[in-house]
Write a protein that holds these residues in place. Sequence first.
Motif, short mmCIF file in Angstrom:
data_model
loop_
_atom_site.label_atom_id
_atom_site.label_comp_id
_atom_site.label_asym_id
_atom_site.label_seq_id
_atom_site.Cartn_x
_atom_site.Cartn_y
_atom_site.Cartn_z
N ILE A 1 -6.17 -21.94 -13.20
CA ILE A 1 -4.72 -21.64 -13.54
C ILE A 1 -4.78 -19.94 -13.90
CG2 ILE A 1 -3.92 -24.04 -13.58
CD1 ILE A 1 -4.28 -23.66 -16.89
N PHE B 1 0.98 -17.90 -12.61
CA PHE B 1 1.23 -19.21 -12.01
C PHE B 1 0.78 -19.33 -10.60
CE2 PHE B 1 5.17 -18.26 -14.74
CZ PHE B 1 4.53 -18.78 -15.88
N GLN C 1 4.10 -23.38 -15.15
CA GLN C 1 2.80 -23.50 -15.54
C GLN C 1 2.27 -24.63 -15.25
OE1 GLN C 1 -0.23 -21.91 -14.97
NE2 GLN C 1 0.07 -20.38 -16.50
N SER D 1 -8.82 -21.53 -17.22
CA SER D 1 -7.59 -20.94 -17.46
C SER D 1 -7.83 -19.37 -17.64
CB SER D 1 -7.08 -21.61 -18.53
OG SER D 1 -6.11 -20.96 -19.12
N ALA E 1 -3.75 -18.14 -18.98
CA ALA E 1 -2.66 -19.08 -18.59
C ALA E 1 -1.33 -19.25 -19.37
CB ALA E 1 -3.26 -20.47 -18.36
N THR E 2 -1.27 -18.62 -20.76
CA THR E 2 -0.30 -18.77 -21.64
C THR E 2 0.04 -17.27 -21.95
OG1 THR E 2 -1.90 -18.94 -23.49
CG2 THR E 2 -1.09 -20.92 -22.57
#
Length: 235
Positions: free
Chosen positions: A90, A94, A150, A167, A170-171
């Motif tokens: 990820i 996205f 996401q 990841s 990813a955030t």
Amino acid sequence: TPAVEIRDLTKTYRSDDEEDKTALAEVSLSIEEGDIFGIIGLSGAGKSTLVRCINGLEGYDSGSVRVRGREVRDLNPADLRSLRQRTGMIFQHFNLMPSRTVAGNVELPLLGGGMRKPERASRVAELLDLVGLSDLADHYPAELSGGQQQRVAIARALANEPDILLSDEATSALDPNTTKSILQLLRDLHDSLGITVVLITHEMSVIRQICNKIAVIDHGTIVEQGRVFDVFADP
Ligand code: ADP
Ligand code: ADP
């Protein structure tokens, strides 16, 4: 065997008109099955290069990268494909397909895998349930919030039942509350599916929220590594 075992990994980008750039120098780290392993460093530290070496998207000059005990460099094309299938990814943005619905995006990795349409549909429904998006199956990505998008990407990454979820920031595009809920989801998936999570980030708060182990990377070398508890303990 560790999920990922890296020994003395060195990777240099060669260029004709610029200086060669050593992105990773003698990097060693060991990610055990079931870890939530954070890799933290500033922009340019070598995090993405490291991830690409793990999933076989990038070759390396020397050292060893073993995923589930197998040297990535030695994999034939079929084995590389299966490595990538068993390694969910990820990303910060996205990477959803805008022309496909939520369900259509999650279905993508299942196409060409020999699954029939009804079987795919029930697998997609199961995946959307896993990330709490069953109600939005027929919506398009543009109609969703960042956090919801996401979640779609996470469902898609899990479609082929990977045992490692990577990841990559990813955030980073999400606000703190949404970040918290995505990290909680990753932790829940880790707990319920037994999946190993590798989390690349430049934010210490992300590491503190869910990781059990951490490696700090700076200018292509690992400067600190260990249990989050120990690394953050006062001397
Ligand atoms: P991070 O993900 O931590 O930001 P990267 O792995 O993207 O770091 O980059 C590490 C270093 O390698 C940086 O100095 C970057 O400029 C360089 N680099 C990354 N990709 C390439 C490439 N394809 N060609 C040349 N240099 C690259
Ligand atoms: P149980 O323990 O009940 O046999 P699992 O926890 O292994 O089942 O799996 C529950 C559901 O989650 C199954 O439908 C399975 O397809 C799915 N699943 C299991 N592991 C993964 C994974 N790594 N990624 C995505 N889905 C998974």
